[in-house]
Motif scaffolding. Sequence first.
Motif, PDB file in Angstrom:
ATOM      1  N   THR A  97       0.844  -1.193   0.000  1.00  0.00           N
ATOM      2  CA  THR A  97       0.000   0.000   0.000  1.00  0.00           C
ATOM      3  C   THR A  97       0.879   1.242   0.000  1.00  0.00           C
ATOM      4  N   LEU A  98       0.519   2.192  -0.855  1.00  0.00           N
ATOM      5  CA  LEU A  98       1.182   3.497  -0.916  1.00  0.00           C
ATOM      6  C   LEU A  98       0.163   4.558  -0.558  1.00  0.00           C
ATOM      7  N   ASN A  99       0.560   5.495   0.313  1.00  0.00           N
ATOM      8  CA  ASN A  99      -0.308   6.635   0.595  1.00  0.00           C
ATOM      9  C   ASN A  99       0.505   7.908   0.458  1.00  0.00           C
ATOM     10  N   TRP A 100      -0.167   8.960   0.095  1.00  0.00           N
ATOM     11  CA  TRP A 100       0.449  10.289   0.025  1.00  0.00           C
ATOM     12  C   TRP A 100      -0.567  11.272   0.572  1.00  0.00           C
ATOM     13  N   TYR A 101      -0.201  11.896   1.681  1.00  0.00           N
ATOM     14  CA  TYR A 101      -1.069  12.895   2.292  1.00  0.00           C
ATOM     15  C   TYR A 101      -0.420  14.250   2.066  1.00  0.00           C
ATOM     16  N   GLU A 102      -0.952  15.018   1.114  1.00  0.00           N
ATOM     17  CA  GLU A 102      -0.296  16.243   0.697  1.00  0.00           C
ATOM     18  C   GLU A 102      -0.220  17.306   1.779  1.00  0.00           C
ATOM     19  N   ASN A 103      -1.037  17.217   2.813  1.00  0.00           N
ATOM     20  CA  ASN A 103      -0.969  18.173   3.917  1.00  0.00           C
ATOM     21  C   ASN A 103      -0.452  17.532   5.196  1.00  0.00           C
ATOM     22  N   GLY A 104       0.081  16.318   5.109  1.00  0.00           N
ATOM     23  CA  GLY A 104       0.561  15.611   6.288  1.00  0.00           C
ATOM     24  C   GLY A 104       1.952  16.049   6.712  1.00  0.00           C
ATOM     25  N   THR A 105       2.294  15.708   7.958  1.00  0.00           N
ATOM     26  CA  THR A 105       3.636  15.968   8.490  1.00  0.00           C
ATOM     27  C   THR A 105       4.105  14.725   9.233  1.00  0.00           C
ATOM     28  N   VAL A 144       6.656   2.454   6.363  1.00  0.00           N
ATOM     29  CA  VAL A 144       7.670   3.505   6.407  1.00  0.00           C
ATOM     30  C   VAL A 144       7.025   4.759   5.840  1.00  0.00           C
ATOM     31  N   THR A 145       7.153   5.871   6.569  1.00  0.00           N
ATOM     32  CA  THR A 145       6.608   7.151   6.136  1.00  0.00           C
ATOM     33  C   THR A 145       7.733   8.172   6.131  1.00  0.00           C
ATOM     34  N   ALA A 146       7.794   8.994   5.072  1.00  0.00           N
ATOM     35  CA  ALA A 146       8.813  10.045   4.958  1.00  0.00           C
ATOM     36  C   ALA A 146       8.160  11.311   4.432  1.00  0.00           C
ATOM     37  N   SER A 147       8.837  12.428   4.622  1.00  0.00           N
ATOM     38  CA  SER A 147       8.348  13.681   4.055  1.00  0.00           C
ATOM     39  C   SER A 147       8.436  13.604   2.537  1.00  0.00           C
ATOM     40  N   ALA A 148       7.385  14.057   1.868  1.00  0.00           N
ATOM     41  CA  ALA A 148       7.395  14.119   0.406  1.00  0.00           C
ATOM     42  C   ALA A 148       8.334  15.251  -0.017  1.00  0.00           C
ATOM     43  N   PRO A 149       8.950  15.146  -1.179  1.00  0.00           N
ATOM     44  CA  PRO A 149       9.879  16.183  -1.629  1.00  0.00           C
ATOM     45  C   PRO A 149       9.255  17.573  -1.740  1.00  0.00           C
ATOM     46  N   ASP A 150       7.969  17.658  -2.088  1.00  0.00           N
ATOM     47  CA  ASP A 150       7.317  18.960  -2.233  1.00  0.00           C
ATOM     48  C   ASP A 150       6.590  19.364  -0.957  1.00  0.00           C
ATOM     49  N   ASN A 151       5.636  18.574  -0.573  1.00  0.00           N
ATOM     50  CA  ASN A 151       4.889  18.820   0.654  1.00  0.00           C
ATOM     51  C   ASN A 151       4.160  17.540   1.040  1.00  0.00           C
ATOM     52  N   GLY A 152       3.819  17.442   2.302  1.00  0.00           N
ATOM     53  CA  GLY A 152       3.097  16.274   2.778  1.00  0.00           C
ATOM     54  C   GLY A 152       4.015  15.113   3.119  1.00  0.00           C
ATOM     55  N   VAL A 153       3.408  13.933   3.234  1.00  0.00           N
ATOM     56  CA  VAL A 153       4.146  12.717   3.573  1.00  0.00           C
ATOM     57  C   VAL A 153       3.740  11.587   2.630  1.00  0.00           C
TER      58      VAL A 153
END
Length: 185
Positions: A97-105, A144-153
Amino acid sequence: MNVGGSLRRWSAVAVAAIAVALSAGGCSQVVPGSAHPVGGSQPVNTRLDKLLRECEILSKEQIGKAIGESIDVQDSFFGAVCMWDLVGAPGGNGMATLNWYENGTLSNEKQTNNKLGYTTTNVTVQSALALLIRRPNDPDSCGVTASAPDNGVIGWWLNYRPGSAHPDPCEATKKLMEMTLNLAR
């Protein structure tokens, strides 16, 4: 039967619908300039900015290779998260599973995982701070969760069939995150 009253009601509904359509059409406008993440001055990375496009950040072949050479990766669900069935995974079938939360930290992710009773450990992936996440008493899954290069996680989870013999799922999720961060830079 009151035909006149019925006609008047339908006429009123039609007039209201036309009024709404006309007023909604006049609300749009084009804003000149280029898109930037909040607080940023660089253009948005188009690899992670389109609805469902993040599901294509890694190919099925890349996902399979990160998890194990002989795994058949099949699309399962693309929506709020991206999910793939892993057929022939070590120890039986599994799911990635892949998730991307654009406003996450990362801070919010850590707090949420702590509230859920998960074990969260700080790790480094591609020189970036990331969180390694384990559910209590569940050796068959890891995230595993990391900061996205632009914004979010961005987060990857791997779940093997409960109780099956398999390699450590955290190693594969770290590989998936490493590949994702490599492509997004």
